[in-house]
Design an enzyme around this catalytic site. Structure first.
Site, short mmCIF file in Angstrom:
data_model
loop_
_atom_site.label_atom_id
_atom_site.label_comp_id
_atom_site.label_asym_id
_atom_site.label_seq_id
_atom_site.Cartn_x
_atom_site.Cartn_y
_atom_site.Cartn_z
N CYS A 70 43.72 -49.07 -17.60
CA CYS A 70 44.20 -48.33 -18.76
C CYS A 70 45.55 -48.86 -19.23
O CYS A 70 46.45 -49.08 -18.41
CB CYS A 70 44.31 -46.84 -18.40
SG CYS A 70 44.79 -45.85 -19.82
N CYS A 79 45.03 -40.10 -13.67
CA CYS A 79 44.48 -41.35 -13.10
C CYS A 79 45.51 -42.21 -12.39
O CYS A 79 45.51 -43.44 -12.56
CB CYS A 79 43.88 -42.23 -14.18
SG CYS A 79 42.79 -41.40 -15.27
N GLN A 258 30.99 -28.14 -14.80
CA GLN A 258 31.48 -29.22 -13.95
C GLN A 258 31.97 -30.36 -14.86
O GLN A 258 31.41 -30.60 -15.92
CB GLN A 258 30.40 -29.70 -12.99
CG GLN A 258 29.90 -28.60 -12.05
CD GLN A 258 30.98 -28.12 -11.07
OE1 GLN A 258 32.00 -28.79 -10.84
NE2 GLN A 258 30.78 -26.95 -10.48
N GLU A 305 29.15 -13.09 -10.84
CA GLU A 305 30.19 -13.81 -11.60
C GLU A 305 31.12 -12.77 -12.22
O GLU A 305 30.67 -11.69 -12.61
CB GLU A 305 29.50 -14.70 -12.66
CG GLU A 305 30.34 -15.18 -13.81
CD GLU A 305 31.49 -16.11 -13.40
OE1 GLU A 305 31.31 -16.97 -12.53
OE2 GLU A 305 32.58 -15.95 -13.97
N ASP A 353 31.17 -20.84 -4.98
CA ASP A 353 31.90 -21.91 -5.68
C ASP A 353 33.07 -21.28 -6.44
O ASP A 353 33.04 -21.16 -7.67
CB ASP A 353 30.93 -22.60 -6.66
CG ASP A 353 31.59 -23.72 -7.43
OD1 ASP A 353 32.70 -24.16 -7.05
OD2 ASP A 353 31.01 -24.17 -8.44
N CYS A 379 36.87 -26.74 -5.10
CA CYS A 379 37.67 -27.76 -5.79
C CYS A 379 39.06 -27.85 -5.17
O CYS A 379 39.97 -28.41 -5.77
CB CYS A 379 37.76 -27.44 -7.28
SG CYS A 379 38.40 -25.80 -7.61
#
Ligand SMILES: C[S@@+](CC[C@H](N)C(=O)[O-])C[C@H]1O[C@@H](n2cnc3c(N)ncnc32)[C@H](O)[C@@H]1O
Length: 422
Positions: A70, A79, A258, A305, A353, A379
């Site tokens: 990049c 990144c 996701q 949920e 999750d 995550c």
């Protein structure tokens, strides 16, 4: 005052991807470095157990370095690990999962080969924009700063989204007031780009027409303008939908999906495999049904949920789905009112999750339950390990952990842990 300089040989990588060396036996953390580098650094923060630094220059480079792809590398906040070759990066991803597990006493648990999303796969991004003299800067935040990188490219983002950077700059340049800041959220759905622009101004007729023309020209599925919390549906050309195992589910504004299609496939595959041979499944923190729909091909599912909009969207998807087993839905705040051990009595697999904070209260109930199999999708390797400890104390054995990396070249990492009741 000039900062003290030091040359450090980098020997390992820390959990956030910083290179780690040592000075007088104290770990020294150096951003943008890797094992094999010798780095000249400026001391930033010296504590008893660690020294934090800024990289001044690479004195001699590791043989495993590659040129970042990049043009914004180094300045952009995303990144930051793209200078590592593939093997080093992959080993670090796996090591990061192992490190988090070891810290919580799970030494020896098999960590499977990571599934890493390729470049140009991110389908959900949030950009910052600012009207300045001569136009609009639009892109991501600079590293450790609120300044915006004017992005010409983004090698991790889907091309359909990065192709809109320049047109968006022109659109916002003609629309925003001087010095006005805006946020642009884009998701590539199965029906096209879902876009929301967040800026503190009401649209006049000219701005509204410009936005509609932009949506038409670039075939945007839905364009909302968010002003002081009010979501203005400026151009809804097609309903944004997700496709889960052939089932179309509407995507409400700001609902979770996701980050990459490849990551979703990896997570769904791992969850599906872990549920094989078992009966009824509870899908907790189900969102709009990433796991619910594929699982419901073979299992009865109870989906719970907290976001009502997400659950309502799932119900719309379920109402037109064919060939699925029974799915029941529960609108529940699983932090305050978790599904109890008693409610889980007829469940054979719990899949959970949660958001980054983990699922402490819910996991305490699972740990007390007789459910034979539990699949944790997370995550956050640290809250994953904490919740895994609660499950282990309740008699669950952690069989394996799969790292799934949807945020290429960054320290964000997803884990799938499979547990069996002893
Ligand atoms: C990481 S997402 C996972 C969603 C879904 N499993 C998927 O893969 O698309 C976490 C989900 O937890 C939900 N959530 C957050 N806090 C919650 C709570 N206190 N109770 C229930 N759900 C909650 C969010 O709305 C979100 O849908």
């Amino acid at each position: 005052m000039t900062a003290e300089l030091l040359d450090v040989e980098i020997t390992s990588l820390g959990a956030q991807g910083d290179g780690v060396g040592a000075a007088d036996g104290v770990p020294v953390f150096v951003p943008l470095t890797m094992p094999g580098d010798v780095a000249r650094v400026a001391l930033k923060d010296k504590r008893r157990n660690s020294i934090y630094t800024d990289l001044v220059e690479i004195v001699s480079a590791s043989a495993d370095r590659v040129d970042p792809v990049c043009v914004h590398f180094g300045a952009c906040g995303g990144c930051q690990l793209q200078y590592m070759n593939k093997d080093t990066y992959r080993a670090w991803v796996k090591g990061r999962a192992t490190m988090a597990l070891n810290q919580h006493g799970f030494e020896g648990v098999p960590v499977l080969e990571p599934l890493i999303s390729p470049p140009a796969s991110r389908r959900r991004i949030a950009l910052k924009a600012m009207k300045v003299a001569g136009g609009v800067v639009l892109g991501f935040n600079e590293r450790q700063s609120h300044k915006i990188i004017n992005a010409n490219m983004c090698p991790v983002t889907r091309q359909e989204l990065s192709a809109l950077f320049d047109p968006l700059r022109s659109l916002l340049s003609a629309t925003l007031a001087p010095k006005m800041a805006a946020g642009v959220h884009m998701t590539l759905t199965a029906s096209g780009v879902d876009m929301m622009i967040d800026a503190p101004m009401a649209l006049d007729l000219a701005a509204r027409e410009r936005l509609v023309e932009f949506a038409n020209t670039h075939d945007i599925a839905a364009l909302h303008w968010k002003d002081s919390g009010f979501l203005d549906p400026v151009a809804i050309r097609r309903e944004p939908v997700m496709d889960f195992a052939g089932n179309r589910v509407p995507l409400p504004p700001a609902a979770f999906i996701q980050a990459t299609a490849e990551g979703e496939k990896a997570l769904v595959g791992a969850v599906f495999e872990a549920c094989k041979g078992y009966g009824r499944v509870a899908d907790l923190f189900s969102g709009i049904g990433t796991f619910t729909f594929p699982l419901a091909r073979d299992h009865q599912v109870m989906a719970a949920e907290g976001a009502k909009g997400a659950l309502d969207a799932m119900k719309v998807g379920l109402s037109v789905a064919t060939g699925l087993s029974q799915v029941i839905t529960r609108h529940r705040d699983l932090f305050r009112q978790p599904i109890s051990a008693r409610e889980l009595e007829k469940i054979e697999v719990v899949v959970f999750d949660p958001p980054r904070a983990g699922a402490a209260a819910q996991v305490a109930e699972i740990a007390k339950s007789p459910v034979p199999r539990v699949v944790a999708v997370s995550c956050n390797p640290n809250t994953f390990s904490r919740d895994a400890r609660t499950l282990a104390d309740g008699g669950y054995v952690l069989e394996s952990v799969l790292p799934v990396d949807q945020f290429l070249w960054s320290p964000h990492l997803e884990l799938v842990g499979v547990f069996t009741k002893r």
